[in-house]
Design a protein around this motif. Structure first.
Motif, PDB file in Angstrom:
ATOM      1  N   VAL A  82       9.680   8.262 -14.762  1.00  0.00           N
ATOM      2  CA  VAL A  82       8.877   9.094 -13.860  1.00  0.00           C
ATOM      3  C   VAL A  82       9.590   9.320 -12.525  1.00  0.00           C
ATOM      4  O   VAL A  82       8.978   9.740 -11.555  1.00  0.00           O
ATOM      5  CB  VAL A  82       7.449   8.538 -13.619  1.00  0.00           C
ATOM      6  N   GLY A  83      10.883   9.058 -12.489  1.00  0.00           N
ATOM      7  CA  GLY A  83      11.673   9.464 -11.331  1.00  0.00           C
ATOM      8  C   GLY A  83      11.972   8.366 -10.330  1.00  0.00           C
ATOM      9  O   GLY A  83      12.507   8.636  -9.266  1.00  0.00           O
ATOM     10  N   ILE A  84      11.616   7.117 -10.653  1.00  0.00           N
ATOM     11  CA  ILE A  84      11.891   6.027  -9.715  1.00  0.00           C
ATOM     12  C   ILE A  84      13.333   5.560  -9.889  1.00  0.00           C
ATOM     13  O   ILE A  84      13.748   5.217 -10.999  1.00  0.00           O
ATOM     14  CB  ILE A  84      10.924   4.849  -9.947  1.00  0.00           C
ATOM     15  N   ARG A 112       0.813  -1.210   0.000  1.00  0.00           N
ATOM     16  CA  ARG A 112       0.000   0.000   0.000  1.00  0.00           C
ATOM     17  C   ARG A 112       0.849   1.263   0.000  1.00  0.00           C
ATOM     18  O   ARG A 112       0.327   2.367  -0.013  1.00  0.00           O
ATOM     19  CB  ARG A 112      -0.865   0.018   1.257  1.00  0.00           C
ATOM     20  N   PHE A 168       4.350   1.009  -4.956  1.00  0.00           N
ATOM     21  CA  PHE A 168       4.055   1.528  -6.290  1.00  0.00           C
ATOM     22  C   PHE A 168       5.285   1.427  -7.180  1.00  0.00           C
ATOM     23  O   PHE A 168       5.201   1.081  -8.351  1.00  0.00           O
ATOM     24  CB  PHE A 168       3.594   2.986  -6.206  1.00  0.00           C
ATOM     25  N   ALA A 169       6.446   1.748  -6.590  1.00  0.00           N
ATOM     26  CA  ALA A 169       7.686   1.687  -7.374  1.00  0.00           C
ATOM     27  C   ALA A 169       7.965   0.251  -7.793  1.00  0.00           C
ATOM     28  O   ALA A 169       8.334  -0.009  -8.943  1.00  0.00           O
ATOM     29  CB  ALA A 169       8.848   2.240  -6.544  1.00  0.00           C
ATOM     30  N   ALA A 173       5.595  -0.658 -10.554  1.00  0.00           N
ATOM     31  CA  ALA A 173       5.931   0.074 -11.778  1.00  0.00           C
ATOM     32  C   ALA A 173       7.119  -0.591 -12.469  1.00  0.00           C
ATOM     33  O   ALA A 173       7.128  -0.754 -13.693  1.00  0.00           O
ATOM     34  CB  ALA A 173       6.247   1.532 -11.457  1.00  0.00           C
ATOM     35  N   LYS A 177       1.194  11.090 -17.626  1.00  0.00           N
ATOM     36  CA  LYS A 177       2.290  10.564 -16.815  1.00  0.00           C
ATOM     37  C   LYS A 177       3.490  11.501 -16.843  1.00  0.00           C
ATOM     38  O   LYS A 177       4.187  11.671 -15.846  1.00  0.00           O
ATOM     39  CB  LYS A 177       2.696   9.175 -17.316  1.00  0.00           C
ATOM     40  N   MET A 230      -0.219   9.269  -0.227  1.00  0.00           N
ATOM     41  CA  MET A 230      -0.959   8.652  -1.314  1.00  0.00           C
ATOM     42  C   MET A 230      -2.173   9.493  -1.713  1.00  0.00           C
ATOM     43  O   MET A 230      -2.464   9.675  -2.888  1.00  0.00           O
ATOM     44  CB  MET A 230      -1.396   7.258  -0.865  1.00  0.00           C
ATOM     45  N   GLU A 239      -3.737   5.667 -10.858  1.00  0.00           N
ATOM     46  CA  GLU A 239      -2.505   5.264 -10.171  1.00  0.00           C
ATOM     47  C   GLU A 239      -1.282   5.426 -11.068  1.00  0.00           C
ATOM     48  O   GLU A 239      -0.199   5.779 -10.603  1.00  0.00           O
ATOM     49  CB  GLU A 239      -2.621   3.804  -9.711  1.00  0.00           C
ATOM     50  N   LYS A 278       4.165   3.944  -1.014  1.00  0.00           N
ATOM     51  CA  LYS A 278       4.847   4.545  -2.153  1.00  0.00           C
ATOM     52  C   LYS A 278       5.855   3.556  -2.734  1.00  0.00           C
ATOM     53  O   LYS A 278       5.952   3.384  -3.944  1.00  0.00           O
ATOM     54  CB  LYS A 278       5.541   5.805  -1.638  1.00  0.00           C
ATOM     55  N   VAL A 324       1.972   7.627  -9.658  1.00  0.00           N
ATOM     56  CA  VAL A 324       3.359   7.184  -9.493  1.00  0.00           C
ATOM     57  C   VAL A 324       4.318   8.341  -9.793  1.00  0.00           C
ATOM     58  O   VAL A 324       5.268   8.590  -9.055  1.00  0.00           O
ATOM     59  CB  VAL A 324       3.683   5.986 -10.412  1.00  0.00           C
ATOM     60  N   GLY A 325       4.016   9.056 -10.878  1.00  0.00           N
ATOM     61  CA  GLY A 325       4.859  10.196 -11.247  1.00  0.00           C
ATOM     62  C   GLY A 325       4.821  11.290 -10.194  1.00  0.00           C
ATOM     63  O   GLY A 325       5.833  11.928  -9.906  1.00  0.00           O
ATOM     64  N   LEU A 331       4.254  10.816  -6.999  1.00  0.00           N
ATOM     65  CA  LEU A 331       4.960  10.302  -5.824  1.00  0.00           C
ATOM     66  C   LEU A 331       6.472  10.420  -5.979  1.00  0.00           C
ATOM     67  O   LEU A 331       7.182  10.735  -5.038  1.00  0.00           O
ATOM     68  CB  LEU A 331       4.594   8.829  -5.583  1.00  0.00           C
ATOM     69  N   TYR A 332       6.950  10.094  -7.179  1.00  0.00           N
ATOM     70  CA  TYR A 332       8.397   9.998  -7.365  1.00  0.00           C
ATOM     71  C   TYR A 332       9.001  11.166  -8.132  1.00  0.00           C
ATOM     72  O   TYR A 332      10.195  11.220  -8.344  1.00  0.00           O
ATOM     73  CB  TYR A 332       8.746   8.672  -8.042  1.00  0.00           C
TER      74      TYR A 332
END
Lengths: 333, 284
Positions: free
Chosen positions: A206-208, A186, A191-192, A195, B155, B116, B100, A188, B104-105, B107-108
């Motif tokens: 997207v920055g991961i 659940r 999510f990475a 992804a 995105k 969230m 979602e 952050k 993601v974008g 968040l990061y």
């Protein structure tokens, strides 16, 4: 009286269910015969293992076929420190987990650059290679002859825990793995991981920081697997490299996650419980052919539910189509 | 306009074995400019984007973002420097909802949040901006081609970019679907965003570009105002082949002849755009 709204249920429902499950497991212990306690403890062990494989293999999409290396390493770390240094199991256990996590970082940095089958094969190779190293360090590990953890007398810093003791430790590890999976799925960070599984280039765009995410996930997965391995080593008392680095343990983790539903919280639990339960039942009732029957059942399950039970149910509910044949068609290549 | 360009490349290049996919491209993109990038297939347009955004490591040259040397750094470092991109082949995160995907974008991205709820709320705003708010709960696999392209856009916008690189966001769209995308680019331009548009749809390039860069065989062939670049014989030849270049020249002569006639009718100067639309069609 407070009402349970759908949003409230989504947020807290799974945690409540987990708590009820853990309490039920504690209650169950008092109702079991000695042999059954062992069987259920083994189920918990595999629940913890499947959940830990699911972090790297399910959520992040890096199928580690050498996951047993962390199991073996954790086990040998505990056995060697308890035997030669007379460490308490309660000291050896967490440090064995950390040692496995550190090893995951060391091998993860080069290996996680590989994708797909290449990663799977490389991890398999590392696990096999590590076993050979353990065999050859016979001064420390007893080599192929194995090593025996002192469980009685002055040499034993921790008395043998017995069936009930190991039941509780495995249950605690399964709960810990569930807790970590629940939090991660659940967050952050979760999510990475997802992804990266779905598209690593897009994730990076997207920055991961994909490298850091993968290595951390691998370490977390290794930590949990190492904790289980350490417990297993103590439970077995005498351990051998062939058993602690057995590919079959990795295969079981993978099969449990795949059958239950990879990348989900519940899937690995369902897979581990179902497979262990089934395996035990078949062994008792069809002793001579139980592995054959188990194999056939696994094959049928994978053909009918290629995405695993939990994912199948989720999709079926959304589409309103529970037909297994339609499901097979949807996933046919 | 600040003096330091948002993006500057100096002698940027990459070679794959003997092939120079991008060769010695120097370029300066000031803030607020919309640069169109065109060129025949294999000219190195997408490779150029990959070099700027860190998906490929250049073998020569430098990439400066806001004057900072970001040559060969990882893509997530570029993303945090507020340079966002779209992919020519859409790359949605399939296991997540559309909302979602954008979250993601958020968040990061450079303003990375850990909350969230904040991320999902911002994602909704971005989805509304690109016009697919009502699809937020769907899995991306259910989107139409046009909506999937919009998701790709969303995105990228989730990073709140200063520089946006669009790699053929209009490819495969029907003419009616192109206009909303163009309007979106115009809106972003109006807000001062610097944009690089790689596109085969000439009408789109003309509609939004302040300047056009032509790449051919990895090299910078020409850079200038769109009409000027597109009517350049060298560009026509590179883009459409020798046959069209000859025909364009003939048309040009015919136009001159028409001018000499007693009742001169205003004939537009033929250029690559007209020929492309007439002969090849907008999607070629």
């Amino acid at each position: 009286m407070a009402t349970v709204t759908p949003a409230l249920w989504r947020r807290w429902g799974p945690w409540a269910l987990g708590l009820v499950g853990a309490l039920a497991a504690l209650g169950l212990q008092t109702q079991l015969y000695t042999g059954q306690v062992r069987t259920v403890a083994t189920i918990f062990m595999f629940v913890a293992l499947a959940l830990s494989w699911n972090l790297i293999g399910g959520y992040t999409g890096y199928a580690s076929f050498g996951q047993v290396v962390f199991f073996g390493l954790g086990g040998y770390f505990a056995a060697v420190t308890m035997t030669h240094l007379h460490w308490s199991f309660w000291v050896a256990l967490p440090l064995a987990g950390l040692a496995a996590a550190a090893y995951a970082v060391v091998i993860g940095i080069p290996l996680l650059r590989l994708r797909g089958h290449y990663f799977a094969i490389a991890t398999l190779g590392v696990a096999e290679g590590t076993r050979e190293v353990v065999i050859n360090l016979d001064g420390l590990t007893g080599g192929g002859g194995g090593i025996t953890v002192p469980t009685v007398g002055a040499a034993a810093a921790t008395k043998y825990l017995g069936n009930d003791g190991f039941y509780l430790v495995y249950l605690a590890l399964a709960v810990l793995a569930l807790l970590i999976t629940g939090l991660v799925s659940r967050s952050k960070f979760g999510f990475a991981m997802r992804a990266i599984h779905q598209d690593e280039d897009a994730a990076a765009a997207v920055g991961i920081n994909t490298t850091r995410t993968k290595v951390l996930t691998f370490a977390l997965s290794g930590l949990l697997t190492g904790l289980v391995g350490a417990t297993y080593a103590f439970q077995q008392v005498t351990i051998y490299p062939e058993r602690l680095f057995d590919v079959e343990i990795t295969v079981l983790m993978v099969v449990m996650v795949v059958i239950g539903g990879s990348g989900t919280v519940l899937g690995p639990i369902i897979g581990a419980v179902a497979l262990q339960f089934l395996s035990e039942w078949l062994r008792q009732n069809y002793t001579t052919v139980h592995t054959l029957l188990l194999g056939i059942i696994i094959i049928i399950a994978v053909i009918l539910l290629p995405q695993g039970l939990v994912n199948y149910l989720r999709e079926a509910r959304r589409n309103g189509d529970y037909s297994l044949l339609a499901n097979v068609r949807r996933y046919r290549l | 306009m600040s003096a330091v360009p948002v993006l500057e490349t100096r002698g940027l290049g990459i070679r794959f074995g003997g092939l120079k996919a991008v060769d010695d491209v120097s370029l300066s993109v000031p803030e607020g400019l919309t640069l169109g990038v065109i060129g025949p297939n294999g000219a190195g347009k997408s490779t150029f984007i990959n070099l700027v955004t860190g998906h490929l490591k250049p073998t020569s040259g430098t990439v400066l973002v806001d004057g900072r040397d970001l040559t060969g750094v990882k893509p997530w470092v570029i993303a945090k420097a507020r340079v966002a991109r779209t992919f020519q082949i859409v790359k949605p995160f399939r296991g997540m909802t559309v909302r979602e995907n954008v979250a993601v974008g958020v968040l990061y991205g450079p303003d990375g949040t850990g909350r969230m709820s904040t991320a999902l709320k911002q994602a909704d705003e971005i989805l509304a901006e690109v016009g697919i708010f009502e699809l937020g709960d769907r899995p991306p696999g259910e989107l139409s081609v046009a909506d999937a392209r919009r998701l790709e856009f969303a995105k990228a916008l989730a990073l709140k970019p200063r520089l946006l690189l669009l790699d053929e966001v209009m490819a495969g769209l029907r003419p009616g679907e192109i206009e909303p995308s163009l309007q979106l680019i115009r809106d972003l331009k109006a807000r001062g965003m610097t944009i690089i548009v790689v596109e085969h749809v000439m009408k789109a390039i003309l509609a939004v570009s302040d300047e056009v860069l032509v790449l051919n065989a990895g090299q910078r062939l020409m850079l200038g105002p769109p009409r000027e670049v597109l009517s350049d014989p060298q560009v026509i030849e590179a883009y459409l082949g020798h046959k069209y270049a000859t025909r364009a020249a003939q048309l040009s002569e015919a136009a001159s002849a028409a001018l000499a006639a007693p009742t001169p009718t205003p004939t537009p100067t033929p250029n690559a755009v007209d020929i492309a639309e007439e002969e090849v069609g907008p999607d070629a």
